[in-house]
Design a protein around this motif. Structure first.
Motif, PDB file in Angstrom:
ATOM      1  N   SER A  30       0.827  -1.213   0.000  1.00 31.00           N
ATOM      2  CA  SER A  30       0.000   0.000   0.000  1.00 31.00           C
ATOM      3  C   SER A  30       0.859   1.261   0.000  1.00 31.00           C
ATOM      4  CB  SER A  30      -0.927   0.009   1.220  1.00 31.00           C
ATOM      5  OG  SER A  30      -0.170  -0.075   2.430  1.00 31.00           O
ATOM      6  N   ALA A  31       1.971   1.235   0.728  1.00 28.93           N
ATOM      7  CA  ALA A  31       2.851   2.409   0.771  1.00 28.93           C
ATOM      8  C   ALA A  31       3.512   2.644  -0.586  1.00 28.93           C
ATOM      9  CB  ALA A  31       3.915   2.221   1.843  1.00 28.93           C
ATOM     10  N   ILE A  32       3.935   1.574  -1.228  1.00 26.72           N
ATOM     11  CA  ILE A  32       4.550   1.698  -2.551  1.00 26.72           C
ATOM     12  C   ILE A  32       3.520   2.204  -3.554  1.00 26.72           C
ATOM     13  CG2 ILE A  32       5.674   0.452  -4.428  1.00 26.72           C
ATOM     14  CD1 ILE A  32       6.764  -1.501  -2.327  1.00 26.72           C
ATOM     15  N   SER A  33       2.302   1.660  -3.484  1.00 24.61           N
ATOM     16  CA  SER A  33       1.246   2.060  -4.407  1.00 24.61           C
ATOM     17  C   SER A  33       0.930   3.543  -4.285  1.00 24.61           C
ATOM     18  CB  SER A  33      -0.013   1.220  -4.145  1.00 24.61           C
ATOM     19  OG  SER A  33      -1.048   1.575  -5.031  1.00 24.61           O
ATOM     20  N   ARG A  34       0.913   4.061  -3.060  1.00 21.83           N
ATOM     21  CA  ARG A  34       0.633   5.492  -2.859  1.00 21.83           C
ATOM     22  C   ARG A  34       1.705   6.354  -3.509  1.00 21.83           C
ATOM     23  NH1 ARG A  34      -1.013   3.790   2.343  1.00 21.83           N
ATOM     24  NH2 ARG A  34       1.041   4.313   3.207  1.00 21.83           N
ATOM     25  N   GLN A  35       2.972   5.957  -3.366  1.00 16.59           N
ATOM     26  CA  GLN A  35       4.060   6.739  -3.948  1.00 16.59           C
ATOM     27  C   GLN A  35       4.002   6.715  -5.486  1.00 16.59           C
ATOM     28  OE1 GLN A  35       6.098   8.725  -2.414  1.00 16.59           O
ATOM     29  NE2 GLN A  35       5.510   8.158  -0.330  1.00 16.59           N
ATOM     30  N   ILE A  36       3.659   5.572  -6.049  1.00 13.07           N
ATOM     31  CA  ILE A  36       3.530   5.472  -7.508  1.00 13.07           C
ATOM     32  C   ILE A  36       2.388   6.361  -7.986  1.00 13.07           C
ATOM     33  CG2 ILE A  36       3.045   3.949  -9.454  1.00 13.07           C
ATOM     34  CD1 ILE A  36       5.787   3.515  -8.183  1.00 13.07           C
ATOM     35  N   ALA A  37       1.271   6.354  -7.233  1.00 11.59           N
ATOM     36  CA  ALA A  37       0.116   7.187  -7.605  1.00 11.59           C
ATOM     37  C   ALA A  37       0.485   8.667  -7.575  1.00 11.59           C
ATOM     38  CB  ALA A  37      -1.055   6.908  -6.668  1.00 11.59           C
ATOM     39  N   LYS A  38       1.278   9.076  -6.595  1.00 14.78           N
ATOM     40  CA  LYS A  38       1.705  10.477  -6.504  1.00 14.78           C
ATOM     41  C   LYS A  38       2.587  10.852  -7.699  1.00 14.78           C
ATOM     42  CE  LYS A  38       1.569  10.858  -1.443  1.00 14.78           C
ATOM     43  NZ  LYS A  38       2.393  11.046  -0.210  1.00 14.78           N
ATOM     44  N   LEU A  39       3.483   9.936  -8.075  1.00 13.61           N
ATOM     45  CA  LEU A  39       4.339  10.202  -9.233  1.00 13.61           C
ATOM     46  C   LEU A  39       3.507  10.335 -10.508  1.00 13.61           C
ATOM     47  CD1 LEU A  39       7.507   7.918  -8.828  1.00 13.61           C
ATOM     48  CD2 LEU A  39       7.405  10.398  -8.725  1.00 13.61           C
ATOM     49  N   GLU A  40       2.513   9.471 -10.644  1.00 12.23           N
ATOM     50  CA  GLU A  40       1.674   9.521 -11.848  1.00 12.23           C
ATOM     51  C   GLU A  40       0.856  10.804 -11.881  1.00 12.23           C
ATOM     52  OE1 GLU A  40       0.919   4.944 -13.181  1.00 12.23           O
ATOM     53  OE2 GLU A  40      -0.310   5.684 -11.514  1.00 12.23           O
ATOM     54  N   GLU A  41       0.423  11.251 -10.725  1.00 14.25           N
ATOM     55  CA  GLU A  41      -0.307  12.518 -10.663  1.00 14.25           C
ATOM     56  C   GLU A  41       0.604  13.684 -11.030  1.00 14.25           C
ATOM     57  OE1 GLU A  41      -2.866  15.219  -7.440  1.00 14.25           O
ATOM     58  OE2 GLU A  41      -2.047  13.265  -6.855  1.00 14.25           O
ATOM     59  N   LEU A  42       1.819  13.651 -10.530  1.00 16.88           N
ATOM     60  CA  LEU A  42       2.780  14.709 -10.838  1.00 16.88           C
ATOM     61  C   LEU A  42       3.176  14.693 -12.305  1.00 16.88           C
ATOM     62  CD1 LEU A  42       4.594  16.984  -9.787  1.00 16.88           C
ATOM     63  CD2 LEU A  42       6.285  15.264  -9.150  1.00 16.88           C
ATOM     64  N   ALA A  43       3.367  13.485 -12.862  1.00 13.45           N
ATOM     65  CA  ALA A  43       3.758  13.369 -14.265  1.00 13.45           C
ATOM     66  C   ALA A  43       2.599  13.664 -15.213  1.00 13.45           C
ATOM     67  CB  ALA A  43       4.290  11.964 -14.538  1.00 13.45           C
ATOM     68  N   GLY A  44       1.381  13.490 -14.716  1.00 14.19           N
ATOM     69  CA  GLY A  44       0.218  13.729 -15.566  1.00 14.19           C
ATOM     70  C   GLY A  44      -0.008  12.632 -16.583  1.00 14.19           C
ATOM     71  N   ALA A  45       0.540  11.460 -16.314  1.00 14.08           N
ATOM     72  CA  ALA A  45       0.402  10.334 -17.243  1.00 14.08           C
ATOM     73  C   ALA A  45       0.638   9.043 -16.467  1.00 14.08           C
ATOM     74  CB  ALA A  45       1.411  10.444 -18.391  1.00 14.08           C
ATOM     75  N   PRO A  46       0.012   7.935 -16.895  1.00 15.52           N
ATOM     76  CA  PRO A  46       0.276   6.649 -16.235  1.00 15.52           C
ATOM     77  C   PRO A  46       1.711   6.191 -16.507  1.00 15.52           C
ATOM     78  CG  PRO A  46      -1.074   6.333 -18.189  1.00 15.52           C
ATOM     79  CD  PRO A  46      -0.994   7.816 -17.978  1.00 15.52           C
ATOM     80  N   LEU A  47       2.342   5.672 -15.487  1.00 15.55           N
ATOM     81  CA  LEU A  47       3.717   5.207 -15.612  1.00 15.55           C
ATOM     82  C   LEU A  47       3.787   3.710 -15.897  1.00 15.55           C
ATOM     83  CD1 LEU A  47       5.288   7.191 -12.633  1.00 15.55           C
ATOM     84  CD2 LEU A  47       5.265   7.806 -15.055  1.00 15.55           C
ATOM     85  N   PHE A  48       2.715   3.011 -15.588  1.00 11.29           N
ATOM     86  CA  PHE A  48       2.662   1.566 -15.822  1.00 11.29           C
ATOM     87  C   PHE A  48       1.369   1.189 -16.521  1.00 11.29           C
ATOM     88  CE2 PHE A  48       5.425   1.961 -12.085  1.00 11.29           C
ATOM     89  CZ  PHE A  48       6.479   1.149 -12.427  1.00 11.29           C
ATOM     90  N   GLU A  49       1.440   0.111 -17.253  1.00 13.48           N
ATOM     91  CA  GLU A  49       0.242  -0.528 -17.784  1.00 13.48           C
ATOM     92  C   GLU A  49      -0.032  -1.742 -16.910  1.00 13.48           C
ATOM     93  OE1 GLU A  49       1.085  -1.458 -21.807  1.00 13.48           O
ATOM     94  OE2 GLU A  49       1.333   0.634 -22.425  1.00 13.48           O
ATOM     95  N   ARG A  50      -1.168  -1.719 -16.204  1.00  9.11           N
ATOM     96  CA  ARG A  50      -1.510  -2.823 -15.316  1.00  9.11           C
ATOM     97  C   ARG A  50      -2.082  -3.968 -16.135  1.00  9.11           C
ATOM     98  NH1 ARG A  50      -0.522   2.364 -13.227  1.00  9.11           N
ATOM     99  NH2 ARG A  50      -0.395   2.271 -10.941  1.00  9.11           N
ATOM    100  N   ALA A  51      -1.479  -5.141 -15.975  1.00 11.68           N
ATOM    101  CA  ALA A  51      -1.923  -6.314 -16.721  1.00 11.68           C
ATOM    102  C   ALA A  51      -1.845  -7.531 -15.819  1.00 11.68           C
ATOM    103  CB  ALA A  51      -1.043  -6.516 -17.963  1.00 11.68           C
ATOM    104  N   ALA A  52      -2.422  -8.629 -16.301  1.00 11.52           N
ATOM    105  CA  ALA A  52      -2.440  -9.865 -15.512  1.00 11.52           C
ATOM    106  C   ALA A  52      -1.029 -10.367 -15.238  1.00 11.52           C
ATOM    107  CB  ALA A  52      -3.254 -10.931 -16.234  1.00 11.52           C
ATOM    108  N   ARG A  53      -0.136 -10.108 -16.162  1.00 12.17           N
ATOM    109  CA  ARG A  53       1.237 -10.601 -15.999  1.00 12.17           C
ATOM    110  C   ARG A  53       2.089  -9.697 -15.118  1.00 12.17           C
ATOM    111  NH1 ARG A  53       0.828  -8.233 -20.990  1.00 12.17           N
ATOM    112  NH2 ARG A  53       2.394  -6.660 -21.533  1.00 12.17           N
ATOM    113  N   GLY A  54       1.517  -8.577 -14.682  1.00 12.35           N
ATOM    114  CA  GLY A  54       2.252  -7.655 -13.814  1.00 12.35           C
ATOM    115  C   GLY A  54       2.140  -6.222 -14.300  1.00 12.35           C
ATOM    116  N   MET A  55       3.100  -5.404 -13.921  1.00 13.47           N
ATOM    117  CA  MET A  55       3.090  -3.989 -14.275  1.00 13.47           C
ATOM    118  C   MET A  55       4.197  -3.727 -15.295  1.00 13.47           C
ATOM    119  SD  MET A  55       2.354  -2.363 -10.512  1.00 13.47           S
ATOM    120  CE  MET A  55       2.094  -0.696 -11.139  1.00 13.47           C
TER     121      MET A  55
END
Length: 302
Positions: A30-55
């Motif tokens: 959960s802590a890692i996920s929050r930091q990734i979400a903050k980066l994506e908000e700052l970047a204004g774009a998704p940083l990962f494509e979420r898929a069944a095989r991972g990120m």
């Protein structure tokens, strides 16, 4: 962009999942996920494509990963320089190299470098050309030395010089007195070749295909060192660059004869670093020493 967020981002990119990064960092998902979400908000774009095989990194994520790795490495260098001011520095240069260069040339160069930098330590990783360049691109090594046929992305070439493949044989071999040999000449003798992942083997197979020459190796090995023993005192022939065998020619009574095939003449030896990375002075000094010694050695080849 905060350092902790970039660190978490790099770990997720390398592990391919939040859970994998969590295990490596010993931090809650959960802590890692929050930091990734903050980066994506700052970047204004998704940083990962979420898929069944991972990120999987998005285009924006790949751009950020290059920046993040470079930033973290430069921060590490600054901290080491600060430690040096207090006399607590642990100077180390991380090098990745293919086996041909690592066999004798690199260790000898490291020993000479320590004459002027007696406290310097080295960490040497030996691998295939692809893995060498990957380690440099990901910051696991400060510099890489490999024989290359094409340029890799995300890297900067600091040295490049043609390093043809030679036929290496006993000094009393029937072909030893030739100015050069062809692939057809080699057909009559047992061949000892490096593994399929090496640049030399790939070029050899390409050259044989283009000239319609069929040569099956009598010995194939992922490590070039045993090939010397197979060739010594026999009529067998191995392939190698001049830099890979020059230190053992006189000692093992071997000679290196150029091969006339254009593919085997096309190989280059390169020193590569991460593109845009600011290297510490000690690493720059070591690269300068390597370039000088390579110029002298490669100029002496037949």
């Amino acid at each position: 962009m905060h350092g902790i967020a970039l660190r978490y981002f790099v770990e997720v990119a390398q592990a391919g999942s939040l859970s994998g990064a969590s295990e490596r960092l010993h931090v809650a998902v959960s802590a890692i996920s929050r930091q990734i979400a903050k980066l994506e908000e700052l970047a204004g774009a998704p940083l990962f494509e979420r898929a069944a095989r991972g990120m999987v990194l998005s285009d924006a994520g790949r751009l950020l990963l290059t920046h993040a790795r470079r930033t973290m490495l430069e921060s590490e260098s600054v901290l080491q320089e600060i430690a040096a001011l207090k006399g607590a520095a642990r100077d180390e240069i991380r090098v990745a190299s293919v086996a041909g260069v690592a066999r004798t040339f690199l260790p000898a160069a490291m020993a000479r470098f320590r004459q002027d930098w007696p406290d310097m330590r080295f960490d040497l990783h030996v691998d295939t050309p692809r893995e060498v360049l990957r380690r440099v691109a990901e910051g696991q090594a400060e510099l890489g030395m490999a024989f290359n046929m094409e340029r890799a992305g995300g890297l900067s070439v600091r040295y490049s010089r043609r390093a043809p493949v030679h036929a290496v044989m006993a000094a009393d071999h029937p072909l030893a007195g030739r100015a050069s040999v062809s692939l057809q000449d080699l057909q009559a003798y047992p061949m000892a070749l490096t593994g399929s992942g090496t640049t030399t083997r790939r070029l050899f197979e390409l050259g044989c295909a283009l000239e319609s020459v069929q040569i099956e190796p009598a010995l194939s090995c992922n490590d070039p060192s045993p090939l010397h023993g197979f060739v010594y005192g026999s009529d067998a022939i191995m392939l190698g660059g001049y830099i890979s065998v020059t230190h053992s020619l006189d000692r093992d009574q071997l000679v290196a004869v150029p091969i006339s095939n254009a593919e085997l003449q096309s190989r280059t030896l390169q020193i590569q670093v991460m593109q845009g990375r600011v290297l510490p002075p000690r690493t720059e000094a070591f690269i300068a020493l390597l370039c000088g010694e390579l110029d002298g050695l490669l100029a002496a080849q037949r």
